[in-house]
Design a protein around this motif. Structure first.
Motif, PDB file in Angstrom:
ATOM      1  N   ALA A  51      -0.297  87.298  -4.763  1.00 26.30           N
ATOM      2  CA  ALA A  51      -0.152  88.423  -3.838  1.00 26.30           C
ATOM      3  C   ALA A  51      -1.094  88.264  -2.644  1.00 26.30           C
ATOM      4  O   ALA A  51      -0.705  88.488  -1.483  1.00 26.30           O
ATOM      5  N   ASP A  52      -2.318  87.840  -2.913  1.00 24.55           N
ATOM      6  CA  ASP A  52      -3.293  87.685  -1.827  1.00 24.55           C
ATOM      7  C   ASP A  52      -2.862  86.627  -0.818  1.00 24.55           C
ATOM      8  O   ASP A  52      -2.991  86.816   0.396  1.00 24.55           O
ATOM      9  N   CYS A  53      -2.345  85.512  -1.302  1.00 24.22           N
ATOM     10  CA  CYS A  53      -2.049  84.407  -0.382  1.00 24.22           C
ATOM     11  C   CYS A  53      -0.694  84.556   0.299  1.00 24.22           C
ATOM     12  O   CYS A  53      -0.438  83.887   1.312  1.00 24.22           O
ATOM     13  N   THR A  54       0.194  85.415  -0.236  1.00 27.66           N
ATOM     14  CA  THR A  54       1.503  85.594   0.390  1.00 27.66           C
ATOM     15  C   THR A  54       1.616  86.891   1.181  1.00 27.66           C
ATOM     16  O   THR A  54       2.483  87.013   2.053  1.00 27.66           O
ATOM     17  N   GLY A  55       0.775  87.870   0.870  1.00 24.29           N
ATOM     18  CA  GLY A  55       0.879  89.169   1.520  1.00 24.29           C
ATOM     19  C   GLY A  55       1.886  90.094   0.872  1.00 24.29           C
ATOM     20  O   GLY A  55       2.100  91.215   1.348  1.00 24.29           O
ATOM     21  N   LEU A  56       2.498  89.690  -0.238  1.00 23.69           N
ATOM     22  CA  LEU A  56       3.397  90.571  -0.974  1.00 23.69           C
ATOM     23  C   LEU A  56       2.590  91.446  -1.927  1.00 23.69           C
ATOM     24  O   LEU A  56       1.525  91.044  -2.408  1.00 23.69           O
ATOM     25  N   PRO A  57       3.082  92.644  -2.236  1.00 25.17           N
ATOM     26  CA  PRO A  57       2.374  93.499  -3.198  1.00 25.17           C
ATOM     27  C   PRO A  57       2.295  92.839  -4.574  1.00 25.17           C
ATOM     28  O   PRO A  57       3.217  92.130  -4.994  1.00 25.17           O
ATOM     29  N   ALA A  58       1.215  93.081  -5.282  1.00 31.20           N
ATOM     30  CA  ALA A  58       1.030  92.483  -6.604  1.00 31.20           C
ATOM     31  C   ALA A  58       2.053  92.984  -7.608  1.00 31.20           C
ATOM     32  O   ALA A  58       2.293  92.327  -8.624  1.00 31.20           O
ATOM     33  N   ASP A  59       2.656  94.166  -7.346  1.00 32.93           N
ATOM     34  CA  ASP A  59       3.655  94.675  -8.295  1.00 32.93           C
ATOM     35  C   ASP A  59       5.066  94.217  -7.943  1.00 32.93           C
ATOM     36  O   ASP A  59       6.048  94.724  -8.497  1.00 32.93           O
ATOM     37  N   THR A  60       5.211  93.230  -7.049  1.00 28.02           N
ATOM     38  CA  THR A  60       6.536  92.697  -6.727  1.00 28.02           C
ATOM     39  C   THR A  60       7.128  92.047  -7.967  1.00 28.02           C
ATOM     40  O   THR A  60       6.542  91.120  -8.522  1.00 28.02           O
ATOM     41  N   PRO A  61       8.289  92.486  -8.451  1.00 30.57           N
ATOM     42  CA  PRO A  61       8.850  91.903  -9.670  1.00 30.57           C
ATOM     43  C   PRO A  61       9.464  90.529  -9.435  1.00 30.57           C
ATOM     44  O   PRO A  61      10.014  90.255  -8.369  1.00 30.57           O
ATOM     45  N   VAL A  62       9.344  89.684 -10.427  1.00 35.26           N
ATOM     46  CA  VAL A  62      10.043  88.404 -10.465  1.00 35.26           C
ATOM     47  C   VAL A  62      11.092  88.519 -11.564  1.00 35.26           C
ATOM     48  O   VAL A  62      10.774  88.863 -12.705  1.00 35.26           O
ATOM     49  N   THR A  63      12.334  88.259 -11.212  1.00 31.09           N
ATOM     50  CA  THR A  63      13.456  88.426 -12.130  1.00 31.09           C
ATOM     51  C   THR A  63      13.958  87.065 -12.593  1.00 31.09           C
ATOM     52  O   THR A  63      14.086  86.137 -11.787  1.00 31.09           O
ATOM     53  N   ALA A  64      14.219  86.934 -13.881  1.00 32.54           N
ATOM     54  CA  ALA A  64      14.853  85.720 -14.398  1.00 32.54           C
ATOM     55  C   ALA A  64      16.329  85.764 -14.007  1.00 32.54           C
ATOM     56  O   ALA A  64      17.091  86.560 -14.549  1.00 32.54           O
ATOM     57  N   VAL A  65      16.709  84.950 -13.048  1.00 35.25           N
ATOM     58  CA  VAL A  65      18.110  84.873 -12.640  1.00 35.25           C
ATOM     59  C   VAL A  65      18.804  83.828 -13.512  1.00 35.25           C
ATOM     60  O   VAL A  65      18.207  83.295 -14.454  1.00 35.25           O
ATOM     61  N   ALA A  66      20.070  83.528 -13.229  1.00 34.11           N
ATOM     62  CA  ALA A  66      20.711  82.366 -13.848  1.00 34.11           C
ATOM     63  C   ALA A  66      20.053  81.149 -13.215  1.00 34.11           C
ATOM     64  O   ALA A  66      20.445  80.677 -12.150  1.00 34.11           O
ATOM     65  N   SER A  67      19.001  80.635 -13.853  1.00 37.46           N
ATOM     66  CA  SER A  67      18.064  79.752 -13.157  1.00 37.46           C
ATOM     67  C   SER A  67      18.546  78.316 -13.045  1.00 37.46           C
ATOM     68  O   SER A  67      17.962  77.530 -12.304  1.00 37.46           O
ATOM     69  N   HIS A  68      19.588  77.934 -13.775  1.00 35.89           N
ATOM     70  CA  HIS A  68      20.255  76.667 -13.494  1.00 35.89           C
ATOM     71  C   HIS A  68      21.093  76.889 -12.245  1.00 35.89           C
ATOM     72  O   HIS A  68      21.924  77.797 -12.202  1.00 35.89           O
ATOM     73  N   ASP A  69      20.891  76.079 -11.218  1.00 37.72           N
ATOM     74  CA  ASP A  69      21.544  76.352  -9.938  1.00 37.72           C
ATOM     75  C   ASP A  69      23.060  76.448 -10.068  1.00 37.72           C
ATOM     76  O   ASP A  69      23.699  77.263  -9.391  1.00 37.72           O
ATOM     77  N   THR A  70      23.666  75.653 -10.954  1.00 32.88           N
ATOM     78  CA  THR A  70      25.120  75.757 -11.126  1.00 32.88           C
ATOM     79  C   THR A  70      25.512  77.075 -11.770  1.00 32.88           C
ATOM     80  O   THR A  70      26.544  77.659 -11.434  1.00 32.88           O
ATOM     81  N   ALA A  71      24.701  77.563 -12.705  1.00 31.72           N
ATOM     82  CA  ALA A  71      24.997  78.861 -13.315  1.00 31.72           C
ATOM     83  C   ALA A  71      24.971  79.962 -12.265  1.00 31.72           C
ATOM     84  O   ALA A  71      25.825  80.859 -12.271  1.00 31.72           O
ATOM     85  N   SER A  72      24.008  79.902 -11.354  1.00 36.11           N
ATOM     86  CA  SER A  72      23.988  80.878 -10.260  1.00 36.11           C
ATOM     87  C   SER A  72      25.202  80.714  -9.362  1.00 36.11           C
ATOM     88  O   SER A  72      25.804  81.697  -8.916  1.00 36.11           O
ATOM     89  N   ALA A  73      25.584  79.468  -9.072  1.00 38.77           N
ATOM     90  CA  ALA A  73      26.751  79.236  -8.217  1.00 38.77           C
ATOM     91  C   ALA A  73      28.014  79.809  -8.838  1.00 38.77           C
ATOM     92  O   ALA A  73      28.854  80.399  -8.144  1.00 38.77           O
ATOM     93  N   VAL A  74      28.160  79.672 -10.158  1.00 35.40           N
ATOM     94  CA  VAL A  74      29.369  80.170 -10.820  1.00 35.40           C
ATOM     95  C   VAL A  74      29.411  81.692 -10.796  1.00 35.40           C
ATOM     96  O   VAL A  74      30.495  82.286 -10.741  1.00 35.40           O
ATOM     97  N   VAL A  75      28.252  82.348 -10.826  1.00 35.98           N
ATOM     98  CA  VAL A  75      28.233  83.802 -10.673  1.00 35.98           C
ATOM     99  C   VAL A  75      28.953  84.208  -9.387  1.00 35.98           C
ATOM    100  O   VAL A  75      29.680  85.203  -9.351  1.00 35.98           O
ATOM    101  N   ALA A  76      28.768  83.418  -8.329  1.00 38.97           N
ATOM    102  CA  ALA A  76      29.305  83.770  -7.009  1.00 38.97           C
ATOM    103  C   ALA A  76      30.655  83.134  -6.718  1.00 38.97           C
ATOM    104  O   ALA A  76      31.106  83.171  -5.565  1.00 38.97           O
ATOM    105  N   VAL A  77      31.319  82.565  -7.710  1.00 39.62           N
ATOM    106  CA  VAL A  77      32.690  82.081  -7.496  1.00 39.62           C
ATOM    107  C   VAL A  77      33.583  83.305  -7.346  1.00 39.62           C
ATOM    108  O   VAL A  77      33.663  84.134  -8.262  1.00 39.62           O
ATOM    109  N   PRO A  78      34.271  83.461  -6.212  1.00 39.42           N
ATOM    110  CA  PRO A  78      35.004  84.708  -5.951  1.00 39.42           C
ATOM    111  C   PRO A  78      36.351  84.785  -6.672  1.00 39.42           C
ATOM    112  O   PRO A  78      37.410  84.893  -6.051  1.00 39.42           O
ATOM    113  N   VAL A  79      36.294  84.743  -7.995  1.00 38.38           N
ATOM    114  CA  VAL A  79      37.509  84.773  -8.805  1.00 38.38           C
ATOM    115  C   VAL A  79      38.135  86.159  -8.736  1.00 38.38           C
ATOM    116  O   VAL A  79      37.479  87.160  -9.044  1.00 38.38           O
TER     117      VAL A  79
END
Length: 470
Positions: free
Chosen positions: A203-231
């Motif tokens: 938080a100190d080195c980026t200027g973001l608040p310390a309570d900024t949440p980090v979310t586990a996304v579909a962290s394999h890039d292909t898994a994230s890409a498939v989420v956005a396939v406009p089926v």
């Protein structure tokens, strides 16, 4: 690094920061410059802090590679790059030890020599592995450096060769059989789970608040890409095309048959318990490596000019198998293409335009083969193809894929991975609904292009027949 804004009828991205990703050749092999990449993340977060409120941060990366932490949480060495050759022997050793059929029955994974289980097997007997207490895949490691939390997001964990495809849990028995300590494997978490908040020094080195949440996304890039396939219709297949082309279907359950194993298909986890049933195909890597080699020789490498020359080149001068091992990491990609042509009794492309056309036609044929096999093995009919990722910008590749498959192709979104990442974060914040809602939002807000098959399919059949089963 991008920032996404999501609301009713709104889904847009703004690129904040771009930084190089150049592997390091060290005495111990080929490694990722992970400290440099992490600094790029921090620089991007600093820019994000200036844009106003940041509701969440999410990280996706490539699959299979990992870092090892000691008992104090310190990183043991710089993570290896999956194109490093140290797994050449360990992959075969593990397959001989456990049995190829037995491995597939548990993991459902395509055999790729760089799967995490083979990398870990290559590290057996090293001081590094002996000192290790935790294995974190790359997005989980970056998340750990941001938050201090330990976990393994399941879509990426499913690429390791250590996750049970049926139960969605780590296979302790497989770890035992391969000589690995199962306590290295961290707790699993699903896309959308809270991974923690920023550490005070971040938080100190980026200027973001310390309570900024980090979310586990579909962290394999292909898994994230498939989420956005406009089926928006049944019968859709997808191709996530970038350095690799990943072509397949979204299923409700894995396909673990012997025929599926023999065809080298993989069953990886997607969002909401879905299965990404696909094959990895060597993708635009072939073209990018040719461009790198041509640039070193002083030849033009402007992509628009190359594609224009390819469009005018004679069709089907040669056909490549993109998955031939010679294309994995050659020092000279044009030379590797010429050698493959000589070995298979074909005339090598004579100039850069012919080479580019050869690559794109070969990728289109690989897309065709893979999707037809996927449909047969999964017992599904395919009536439409969605091509997303960087390859969707390539008009000629999209057109050739439609012609080769004989199916209509919808191209886009280009930034599917980033969109899928943002959508999972947005759902965790209550801004979007379920997976169909996410995809309807993508279809309504993103620029898409449509291609209809054109021309006689017989030349494609003849080209495919040159390499036998290919």
């Amino acid at each position: 690094m991008v920032i996404g804004r999501v609301g009713p009828g709104r889904l847009d991205l703004t690129e904040l920061h771009r930084f190089p990703n150049i592997p390091l050749r060290l005495p111990t092999g080929l490694h990722w410059n992970l400290p440099g990449l992490f600094q790029g993340v921090l620089d991007g977060l600093s820019l994000a802090a200036r844009t106003g409120g940041v509701a969440s941060v999410g990280i996706d990366t490539w699959a299979v590679d990992y870092g090892l932490l000691d008992a104090d949480g310190a990183l043991l060495g710089i993570p290896h790059h999956y194109r490093d050759t140290r797994t050449a022997e360990s992959a075969g050793q593990i397959r001989d030890l456990v049995g190829a059929a037995e491995l597939y029955a548990v993991t459902g994974l395509q055999h790729l020599p760089f799967n995490s289980v083979f990398q870990l097997a290559a590290a057996r007997g090293t001081a590094q592995l002996a000192a290790a207490r935790t294995m974190l895949l790359i997005p989980d490691l970056l998340t750990h450096w941001l938050t201090g939390s330990i976990g393994a997001e399941i879509t990426n964990a499913s690429t390791t060769g250590l996750l049970d495809a049926r139960t969605g849990t780590w296979s302790r028995e497989l770890a035992r059989l391969t000589g690995l300590d199962h306590t290295l494997l961290p707790p699993l978490r699903e896309p959308g789970a809270a991974a923690g908040t920023l550490l005070p020094h971040i938080a100190d080195c980026t200027g973001l608040p310390a309570d900024t949440p980090v979310t586990a996304v579909a962290s394999h890039d292909t898994a994230s890409a498939v989420v956005a396939v406009p089926v928006t219709r049944p019968g859709s297949a997808y191709i996530s095309c970038g350095t690799w082309s990943l072509a397949g279907l979204e299923l409700d359950a894995p396909v673990l048959s012997e025929a599926s194993r023999a065809a080298n298909f993989t069953n990886e986890r997607g969002i909401d318990g879905t299965v990404r049933y696909l094959r990895n195909i060597m993708g635009m890597w072939l073209l990018e490596e040719c461009r790198r080699a041509w640039a070193a020789r002083g030849l033009p490498t402007d992509l628009a000019s190359l594609l224009g020359a390819a469009a005018q080149a004679q069709p089907f001068t040669a056909v490549l198998d993109p998955d031939d091992p010679v294309f994995l990491a050659p020092a000279d990609m044009p030379g590797a293409i010429a050698a493959f042509c000589a070995r298979t009794g074909q005339q090598a492309p004579r100039d850069v335009g012919a080479t580019v056309r050869c690559i794109l036609e070969s990728l289109a044929l690989a897309h065709r083969r893979t999707l037809r096999q996927a449909a047969e093995l999964a017992g599904r009919d395919i009536t439409h193809v969605h091509l997303v990722g960087g390859g969707s910008r390539n008009d000629l590749l999209c057109r050739l894929t439609a012609d080769a498959t004989g199916l209509p192709v919808t191209a886009g979104p280009t930034e599917a991975t980033a969109l899928g990442n943002v959508l999972v974060q947005a759902r965790a914040q209550g801004l979007v609904g379920d997976l169909p809602d996410m995809r309807r939002l993508v279809a309504a807000t993103q620029q898409l292009r449509h291609y209809t098959p054109d021309g006689d399919p017989r030349p494609w059949d003849a080209a495919a027949a040159r390499l036998g089963p290919f």
